[in-house]
Design an enzyme around this catalytic site. Sequence first.
Site, short mmCIF file in Angstrom:
data_model
loop_
_atom_site.label_atom_id
_atom_site.label_comp_id
_atom_site.label_asym_id
_atom_site.label_seq_id
_atom_site.Cartn_x
_atom_site.Cartn_y
_atom_site.Cartn_z
N CYS A 167 -19.05 -31.76 -48.15
CA CYS A 167 -18.45 -32.05 -46.84
C CYS A 167 -19.39 -31.57 -45.73
O CYS A 167 -19.63 -32.30 -44.77
CB CYS A 167 -17.10 -31.36 -46.71
SG CYS A 167 -15.85 -32.04 -47.82
N LEU A 168 -19.92 -30.38 -45.87
CA LEU A 168 -20.94 -29.91 -44.93
C LEU A 168 -22.19 -30.75 -45.09
O LEU A 168 -22.69 -30.95 -46.20
CB LEU A 168 -21.27 -28.44 -45.20
CG LEU A 168 -22.45 -27.85 -44.43
CD1 LEU A 168 -22.15 -27.77 -42.94
CD2 LEU A 168 -22.80 -26.46 -44.98
#
Length: 259
Positions: A159-160
């Site tokens: 996600c990052l």
Amino acid sequence: MPPMRSGGFSTTARQPLSMRIIRAPTLARAHELAVRTVLEKGWVLETENEEATIECDELALEVAAPESAPMVSPASRFQQRFLDAYAENLLRGSDAKFEYDYHRRLFDWGERLSAEGKDVHVDQVDYIARKLTEAPTTRRAVAITWNPVVDENLDDCPCLQLVQCLLRDGKVEMKVVFRSNDILSAAGSNMYALVHLQKAIADRVGAALGRYTHIALVPHVYYLRDLDDIEPFCKLGTAIQPIPEVCRACRKCPRASRV
């Protein structure tokens, strides 16, 4: 308004807005305000994995003094001991086996890649610290996590996406971008650990800690899966007035019968 079907996904009507900016004195307060924003301003969407979410427009959380207490909201299910371990795993790594982990993506990027006949191993955190030291005005002190060779085929992918550090006025600022961010259950832990990374970089550079900016391009809450975790933030509708779908699923306060 009844849900609409669109491309196999169920969603309530929405009016797209520009990115919402939340400025808060502490990480804890930023987390609380982000949860409130998603639950009050979002819409229902069923994900490609058939999970029920409340999704919201982009969020930018800005905290001027990210080490200020409290760093953890008392409403969060994840408290100090868990978050300290999570931050340590980001900085030092873990023996646990996952499809990916942020420590390896930041400190040893390049899985399954090669250049000039050698495996790729890039310590991006070391690069950021060196770059800030060598060129204090740089805008190139950037780390990425996405690896197309690996991530296009993962069920659970990072996600990052991006970490950028700037050295301004004697302070190391950090800006991070998440392609997708579980605001209720993950964002608090993400912010806590990343500020510890920011502090580690600042210490290596010999600078103070500056502003932390957390950008979530698709912020969301798994409102059925994590229904019990919403209540401490919501406080029976006194702190948050969620969209009707959340209240109807919860039914723990009189508001459920009024929406």
